[in-house]
Scaffold this active site. Structure first.
Site, mmCIF file in Angstrom:
data_model
loop_
_atom_site.group_PDB
_atom_site.id
_atom_site.type_symbol
_atom_site.label_atom_id
_atom_site.label_comp_id
_atom_site.label_asym_id
_atom_site.label_seq_id
_atom_site.Cartn_x
_atom_site.Cartn_y
_atom_site.Cartn_z
ATOM 1 N N ASN A 23 0.808 -1.227 0.000
ATOM 2 C CA ASN A 23 0.000 0.000 0.000
ATOM 3 C C ASN A 23 0.838 1.273 0.000
ATOM 4 O O ASN A 23 0.309 2.368 -0.204
ATOM 5 C CB ASN A 23 -0.992 -0.020 1.171
ATOM 6 C CG ASN A 23 -2.091 -1.055 0.930
ATOM 7 O OD1 ASN A 23 -2.209 -1.586 -0.172
ATOM 8 N ND2 ASN A 23 -2.871 -1.360 1.959
ATOM 9 N N ARG A 121 -17.090 1.304 -1.769
ATOM 10 C CA ARG A 121 -15.850 2.090 -1.670
ATOM 11 C C ARG A 121 -15.992 3.327 -2.551
ATOM 12 O O ARG A 121 -15.450 3.396 -3.639
ATOM 13 C CB ARG A 121 -14.645 1.233 -2.051
ATOM 14 C CG ARG A 121 -14.495 0.110 -1.045
ATOM 15 C CD ARG A 121 -13.231 -0.638 -1.112
ATOM 16 N NE ARG A 121 -12.005 0.087 -0.926
ATOM 17 C CZ ARG A 121 -10.822 -0.488 -1.080
ATOM 18 N NH1 ARG A 121 -10.749 -1.758 -1.413
ATOM 19 N NH2 ARG A 121 -9.718 0.182 -0.905
ATOM 20 N N ASP A 308 -7.090 -3.830 7.914
ATOM 21 C CA ASP A 308 -6.417 -4.868 7.125
ATOM 22 C C ASP A 308 -5.891 -6.015 7.984
ATOM 23 O O ASP A 308 -5.380 -7.005 7.449
ATOM 24 C CB ASP A 308 -5.259 -4.252 6.319
ATOM 25 C CG ASP A 308 -5.769 -3.342 5.216
ATOM 26 O OD1 ASP A 308 -6.958 -3.436 4.871
ATOM 27 O OD2 ASP A 308 -4.976 -2.526 4.700
HETATM 28 N N1 EPU Z 1 -14.309 6.568 1.843
HETATM 29 C C1 EPU Z 1 -15.314 7.446 1.507
HETATM 30 N N2 EPU Z 1 -15.122 8.251 0.420
HETATM 31 C C2 EPU Z 1 -13.982 8.242 -0.319
HETATM 32 C C3 EPU Z 1 -12.936 7.340 0.051
HETATM 33 C C4 EPU Z 1 -13.146 6.533 1.144
HETATM 34 O O1 EPU Z 1 -16.348 7.488 2.143
HETATM 35 O O2 EPU Z 1 -13.879 8.997 -1.278
HETATM 36 C C5 EPU Z 1 -14.490 5.690 2.995
HETATM 37 C C6 EPU Z 1 -14.350 4.205 2.632
HETATM 38 O O3 EPU Z 1 -15.540 3.678 2.097
HETATM 39 C C7 EPU Z 1 -13.964 3.609 3.962
HETATM 40 C C8 EPU Z 1 -13.107 4.694 4.590
HETATM 41 O O4 EPU Z 1 -13.448 5.905 3.903
HETATM 42 O O5 EPU Z 1 -15.109 3.411 4.741
HETATM 43 C C9 EPU Z 1 -11.622 4.485 4.491
HETATM 44 O O6 EPU Z 1 -11.268 4.121 3.178
HETATM 45 P P1 EPU Z 1 -9.907 4.587 2.517
HETATM 46 O O7 EPU Z 1 -10.189 5.580 1.447
HETATM 47 O O8 EPU Z 1 -8.923 5.004 3.574
HETATM 48 O O9 EPU Z 1 -9.415 3.249 1.825
HETATM 49 P P2 EPU Z 1 -8.516 3.198 0.544
HETATM 50 O O10 EPU Z 1 -7.593 4.339 0.568
HETATM 51 O O11 EPU Z 1 -9.346 2.992 -0.662
HETATM 52 C C10 EPU Z 1 -6.513 1.882 1.588
HETATM 53 C C11 EPU Z 1 -5.878 0.538 1.402
HETATM 54 C C12 EPU Z 1 -6.801 -0.565 1.912
HETATM 55 C C13 EPU Z 1 -7.096 -0.287 3.387
HETATM 56 C C14 EPU Z 1 -7.704 1.115 3.554
HETATM 57 C C15 EPU Z 1 -7.935 1.503 4.987
HETATM 58 C C16 EPU Z 1 -4.493 0.837 -0.549
HETATM 59 C C17 EPU Z 1 -4.203 0.478 -1.953
HETATM 60 N N3 EPU Z 1 -5.584 0.312 -0.002
HETATM 61 O O12 EPU Z 1 -7.710 1.855 0.796
HETATM 62 O O13 EPU Z 1 -6.082 -1.776 1.802
HETATM 63 O O14 EPU Z 1 -7.993 -1.243 3.885
HETATM 64 O O15 EPU Z 1 -6.814 2.090 2.963
HETATM 65 O O16 EPU Z 1 -6.763 1.469 5.702
HETATM 66 O O17 EPU Z 1 -3.741 1.546 0.076
HETATM 67 C C18 EPU Z 1 -5.795 -4.102 1.615
HETATM 68 O O18 EPU Z 1 -4.579 -3.894 1.511
HETATM 69 O O19 EPU Z 1 -6.285 -5.248 1.769
HETATM 70 C C19 EPU Z 1 -6.710 -2.966 1.536
HETATM 71 C C20 EPU Z 1 -8.004 -3.103 1.284
#
Ligand code: EPU
Length: 420
Positions: A23, A121, A308
């Site tokens: 990540n 997401r 995670d």
């Molecule tokens: N969210 C919103 N709006 C947005 C973006 C996110 O409401 O525009 C919400 C999501 O639905 C969730 C929360 O905010 O409820 C947090 O999501 P976040 O955006 O932080 O997740 P992400 O950035 O898409 C990264 C990791 C994930 C990890 C999450 C949380 C990467 C590539 N992915 O995702 O990793 O679970 O942060 O820490 O960095 C994994 O590695 O298995 C994985 C899923």
């Protein structure tokens, strides 16, 4: 399709080396789109998701050379063409090319990343942030179309319903690095992967301050240069091997883990009664206190307990004494592992966004199916502790996030093989 077959009940012993963070690597690879000159990214984990990101960059026109665990990327010949659905749909992480493409070309077309097994997401925060910087965004036939005459630094509150967003923060940080003037991101994500990205950008010549806190201050610069950079170790991989050591009652040294990134995980395992020894560049875990006791936990953005690691920790709780309540506050529906864990002998029920785990159970090997990356890791862990043989199918999920899983577990003495 490949399967993983595990004969459970072997205490794991020895040393396992942690790979570079998936990540961290994904947004850092996307950030090479901002560089003039070649970037050399070291300690790159060779994973399916990384391969997908490299394919996207290559599709856009980047020149890429992989040498062992490093990659050289030159994005000078990248063209401003749409990032296609067939590649972007393979992983949600690909959305983080949006910010750098917009910063570089003032125009970007990226396919919407599509659905996800761990629940909704949305990308509203990504879009809100980029709009605040001056982008006009429309969603057209499944594509995000963003354009801006210029990007101009602003004060942006980036908190959402579930708190901060890791990749929205990354996207915005990358766009703001080349914007005119100063951007303040309030309620920024403070994950170690965000700090890693900020360090990479700063090495390239960006002016990012406050990474690791919830307030980021980014002074836009005119250009960024290609640099050499080493990615941090994967904290989720380290946490997964820590649980593997505990549930098999083994003695495992986790080399390369940064204990400071694993605070909540170490704290919860210690609360359960385990002892984790923190050494200079490694963690050592030995389970002399069996059974451990059940503890409650809530997943939260960093430095809280990471979502995670929720599935993997749940496996430990199935084997501990008492009842544990595990509440998911980041992805409230991220419980796909429960059905298969129950089939292996667990006793878990879901109430809204909480799982009630009755401990003191044992796992019995059977045939199970992996459903997403961390759910698959939980099934591997349960199989390592199970009586008898477990066959896990759909293991391509594991290839997305655990480098050399079978080899690393074999090195610790596990009876594990991958078959076709
Ligand atoms: N969210 C919103 N709006 C947005 C973006 C996110 O409401 O525009 C919400 C999501 O639905 C969730 C929360 O905010 O409820 C947090 O999501 P976040 O955006 O932080 O997740 P992400 O950035 O898409 C990264 C990791 C994930 C990890 C999450 C949380 C990467 C590539 N992915 O995702 O990793 O679970 O942060 O820490 O960095 C994994 O590695 O298995 C994985 C899923």
């Amino acid at each position: 399709m490949d399967k993983i077959v595990i004969e459970g009940g072997v205490p794991l012993k020895g040393e396992v080396k942690i790979s570079g963070s998936k990540n961290s690597a994904l947004p850092i690879l996307a950030a090479t789109l901002l560089a003039e000159g070649t970037c050399r990214i070291k300690n790159l984990p060779l994973l399916k998701d990384i391969e997908t990101m490299l394919k996207i960059l290559e599709f856009l026109g980047a020149k890429i050379k992989i040498r062992k665990k490093a990659v050289e990327i030159n994005t000078e010949s990248v063209k401003n063409i749409p990032a296609p659905y067939d590649l972007v749909r393979l992983m949600r992480g690909s959305v983080c090319i949006l910010g750098p493409l917009l910063a570089r070309f003032r125009k970007a077309i990226v396919s919407l990343p599509g659905g996800c097994i761990i629940g909704p997401r949305p990308i509203d925060l990504h879009l809100k942030g980029l709009e605040k910087l001056g982008a006009e965004i429309e969603i057209d036939k499944g594509y995000i179309k963003a354009k801006a005459k210029k990007l101009k630094g602003r004060r942006i509150f980036l908190g959402g319903t579930f708190g901060s967003s890791v990749l929205a923060t990354a996207n915005l940080m990358m766009a703001a690095a080349l914007a005119e003037g100063e951007t303040l991101i309030e309620f920024a994500a403070g994950e170690p992967e965000i700090v890693d990205l900020a360090n990479f950008l700063n090495k390239m010549g960006a002016k990012v301050k406050g990474a690791g806190s919830h307030l980021l201050r980014i002074k836009g610069v005119k250009k960024l240069r290609g640099v050499s950079y080493r990615i941090i170790p994967d904290r989720v991989e380290a946490g997964t091997y820590l649980i593997a050591g505990l549930i098999t009652r083994g003695k495992v040294s986790i080399k390369g883990a940064i204990s400071g990134h694993l605070g909540a995980i170490i704290d919860k395992t210690e609360e359960a009664g385990a002892k984790v020894e923190i050494k200079k560049n490694s963690l050592y875990v030995e389970n002399s206190q069996w059974p451990l006791k059940s503890v409650n936990l809530i997943t939260l953005p960093y430095p809280g307990f990471p979502t995670d690691m929720q599935a993997q920790f749940m496996v430990l709780m199935c084997l501990s004494e008492g009842t544990s309540v595990i509440t998911e506050r980041v992805f409230p529906r991220r419980f796909m592992h429960i059905g298969e864990l129950n089939r292996m002998g667990a006793d878990i029920v879901v109430e809204e966004n909480s799982a009630i785990v009755r401990g003191g159970r044992k796992f019995v090997g059977t045939r199970v199916m992996a459903s997403d990356l961390r759910a698959s890791a939980a099934l591997v862990l349960a199989s390592l502790a199970a009586e008898g043989k477990t066959e896990i199918s759909r293991v391509y999920h594991l290839d997305r996030g655990y480098e050399g899983l079978v080899e690393k577990l074999t090195g610790l003495g596990a009876k594990i093989k991958r078959t076709n």
